[in-house]
Design a protein around this motif. Structure first.
Motif, short mmCIF file in Angstrom:
data_model
loop_
_atom_site.label_atom_id
_atom_site.label_comp_id
_atom_site.label_asym_id
_atom_site.label_seq_id
_atom_site.Cartn_x
_atom_site.Cartn_y
_atom_site.Cartn_z
N ALA A 72 -75.06 44.87 -17.99
CA ALA A 72 -73.80 44.45 -17.36
C ALA A 72 -73.55 42.84 -17.28
O ALA A 72 -74.37 42.27 -16.95
N VAL A 73 -72.36 42.56 -17.68
CA VAL A 73 -72.00 41.18 -17.68
C VAL A 73 -72.05 40.68 -16.36
O VAL A 73 -71.15 41.32 -15.45
N THR A 74 -72.41 39.44 -16.02
CA THR A 74 -72.61 38.96 -14.72
C THR A 74 -71.63 37.63 -14.70
O THR A 74 -71.11 36.99 -13.71
N ALA A 75 -71.49 37.00 -16.07
CA ALA A 75 -70.61 35.80 -16.02
C ALA A 75 -69.92 35.73 -17.58
O ALA A 75 -70.95 35.86 -18.42
N SER A 76 -68.77 35.39 -17.73
CA SER A 76 -68.39 35.19 -19.04
C SER A 76 -67.65 33.92 -19.16
O SER A 76 -66.43 33.67 -18.28
N ASN A 77 -67.45 33.34 -20.41
CA ASN A 77 -66.50 32.26 -20.47
C ASN A 77 -65.72 32.77 -21.74
O ASN A 77 -64.93 32.05 -22.46
N SER A 78 -65.85 34.18 -22.05
CA SER A 78 -65.04 34.67 -23.27
C SER A 78 -64.10 35.56 -22.62
O SER A 78 -64.20 36.30 -21.89
N PRO A 79 -62.63 35.51 -23.32
CA PRO A 79 -61.89 36.33 -23.08
C PRO A 79 -61.86 37.65 -23.39
O PRO A 79 -61.23 38.83 -22.92
N GLU A 80 -63.04 38.09 -24.10
CA GLU A 80 -63.47 39.51 -24.57
C GLU A 80 -64.16 40.09 -23.70
O GLU A 80 -64.08 41.72 -23.71
N PHE A 81 -64.79 39.57 -22.90
CA PHE A 81 -65.49 40.14 -21.78
C PHE A 81 -65.43 39.81 -20.35
O PHE A 81 -65.40 38.65 -20.02
N ALA A 82 -65.51 40.86 -19.50
CA ALA A 82 -65.40 40.49 -18.01
C ALA A 82 -66.55 40.83 -17.52
O ALA A 82 -67.36 41.64 -17.71
N VAL A 83 -66.75 40.28 -16.14
CA VAL A 83 -67.71 40.76 -15.39
C VAL A 83 -67.61 41.99 -14.98
O VAL A 83 -66.56 42.76 -14.67
N GLY A 84 -68.87 42.80 -15.16
CA GLY A 84 -68.89 44.30 -14.82
C GLY A 84 -68.90 45.06 -16.23
O GLY A 84 -69.26 46.05 -16.25
N ASP A 85 -68.35 44.41 -17.45
CA ASP A 85 -68.33 45.24 -18.70
C ASP A 85 -69.85 45.40 -18.95
O ASP A 85 -70.76 44.89 -18.81
N ARG A 86 -69.72 46.86 -19.33
CA ARG A 86 -71.07 47.35 -19.77
C ARG A 86 -71.43 46.95 -21.31
O ARG A 86 -70.48 47.41 -22.07
N VAL A 87 -72.42 46.49 -21.77
CA VAL A 87 -72.53 45.82 -23.21
C VAL A 87 -73.72 45.91 -23.67
O VAL A 87 -74.90 46.45 -23.18
N VAL A 88 -74.02 46.04 -25.11
CA VAL A 88 -75.10 46.07 -25.81
C VAL A 88 -75.35 45.13 -26.72
O VAL A 88 -74.17 44.67 -27.21
N ALA A 89 -76.48 44.43 -27.12
CA ALA A 89 -76.62 43.28 -27.96
C ALA A 89 -77.90 43.70 -28.89
O ALA A 89 -78.88 43.85 -28.22
N HIS A 90 -77.85 43.33 -29.96
CA HIS A 90 -78.85 43.42 -30.80
C HIS A 90 -78.58 43.01 -32.07
O HIS A 90 -77.55 42.52 -32.57
N GLY A 91 -79.65 42.51 -32.85
CA GLY A 91 -79.44 41.83 -34.22
C GLY A 91 -79.37 40.59 -34.00
O GLY A 91 -79.93 39.85 -33.35
N GLN A 92 -79.04 39.68 -35.31
CA GLN A 92 -78.76 38.20 -35.28
C GLN A 92 -80.58 37.78 -34.83
O GLN A 92 -81.37 38.38 -35.59
N ASP A 93 -80.81 37.03 -34.07
CA ASP A 93 -81.93 36.40 -33.81
C ASP A 93 -82.78 36.89 -32.39
O ASP A 93 -83.42 36.37 -31.79
N ILE A 94 -81.82 37.90 -31.99
CA ILE A 94 -82.56 38.45 -30.48
C ILE A 94 -83.75 38.80 -30.85
O ILE A 94 -84.09 39.61 -31.36
N GLY A 95 -84.68 38.47 -29.66
CA GLY A 95 -86.00 38.90 -29.59
C GLY A 95 -86.90 38.15 -30.72
O GLY A 95 -88.09 38.58 -30.72
N THR A 96 -86.44 37.58 -31.63
CA THR A 96 -87.24 36.84 -32.71
C THR A 96 -86.88 35.32 -32.72
O THR A 96 -88.10 34.43 -32.82
#
Length: 332
Positions: A72-96
């Protein structure tokens, strides 16, 4: 500064890699538009490579592995996402190259994130990169014009994360799925997922891969590479497509051009890492609707993040079936 529990991989002077729990400062994380309270991650073959000496995926250490991040989002500087939004992230350089999901907090650019509409965080993590790759593979088969009436679809490495969800998705869409695995004790599980037939690893131990074999498959989802993929290509029906995403067996392809020039076979590479965010979000929309796997609970087990190193060691040797969801929010 806020302290964060994390599993951090370090490389020692001899080149060995150790993954251990640590408390790190929030400044340990890279800059990003959105901060996430991580609830779940998962176990993938790539995560294991990230803590394997000369695994070839980690760019530097220390590193927080975990290519899947759900929370869940806890802080956001983006208009696309608000605190509390449930999100998934993967790909790019995440975890590598950028710290991943095996930590209580993660921080990423907004264009790394997908907002979830209906999926729970737990189900999104069970799907993860593996299920996303399976969905991309199924989409490649459908985009090629292969329908259930065209013949059976072979899924190699069928007990792995990509393989098991591919079996589930294809069977749910009405395809005749032939699941290939070397794990005799998983045959019933694969049938429960919808496989019409379960066979041993291909090719057999004494079977020679011919430039062209007897045509069997309308399509193939391959997670193995090597001789397995060479066999699959040589036994494809005319105009078939092989969606390939893995190298669990080998990165080599000891094949000839014969299937391509005599049977019009297509080799479709499936990459979930650099897929543009608009297309990534579109696939997740499908995973929340028509491509929602029907048997996630049957193929998913849970492990606390503090114990993830043992599972990462097992997956390298092929000792993991289905999906392993990593509980981060209460796993330390």
């Amino acid at each position: 500064m806020t302290e964060i529990n994390a599993m951090v991989a370090h490389q020692d002077a001899e080149g060995g890699i150790v993954l251990r729990p640590e408390v790190v400062d929030e400044s340990f994380l890279p800059d990003g538009d959105v901060a996430i309270h991580v609830e779940f991650s998962s176990v993938n073959y790539k995560d294991a490579l990230a803590i394997t000496p000369k695994g070839g995926v980690a760019r530097s250490y220390p590193l927080i592995p975990g290519i899947d991040v759900v929370g869940a989002v806890t802080a956001s500087n983006s208009p696309e996402f608000a605190v509390g939004d449930r999100v998934v992230a993967h790909g790019q350089d995440i975890g590598t190259g950028r710290h991943g999901g095996y930590a209580e907090t993660a921080r990423y650019p907004a264009d790394y994130l997908v907002k979830l509409a209906t999926l729970s965080a737990a189900d999104a993590a069970a799907i993860g990169t593996a299920g996303f790759t399976a969905a991309m593979s199924v989409n490649a088969i459908r985009a090629h014009g292969i329908s259930p009436s065209d013949g059976p679809v072979l899924v190699t490495g069928a007990t792995g994360g990509v393989g098991s969800i591919s079996v589930d998705l294809l069977a749910g869409l009405g395809y005749e799925v032939v699941a290939s695995t070397g794990k005799a004790d998983t045959h019933q599980l694969l049938r429960d997922l919808g496989a019409a037939e379960v066979i041993d690893r291909v090719p057999g131990p004494d079977e020679k891969v011919r430039p062209l074999g007897k045509a069997h498959w309308a399509a193939v989802v391959d997670c193995v590479g090597g001789k397995t993929l060479a066999y699959a290509l040589s036994t494809m029906r005319y105009g078939g497509v092989a969606a390939i995403s893995g190298l669990a067996g080998s990165p080599d392809l000891p094949a000839t051009v014969m299937p391509f020039i005599l049977r019009g076979v297509t080799l479709a590479g499936i990459d979930s890492v650099l897929l543009p965010i608009d297309k990534r979000r579109a696939v997740w929309t499908q995973l929340e609707s028509e491509l929602l796997p029907k048997h996630l609970a049957q193929i998913t087990r849970d492990v606390p993040v503090r114990e993830v190193a043992d599972v990462l060691g097992a997956i390298i040797g092929g000792g993991v079936t289905g999906r392993t969801r990593v509980a981060v929010h209460d796993g330390f």
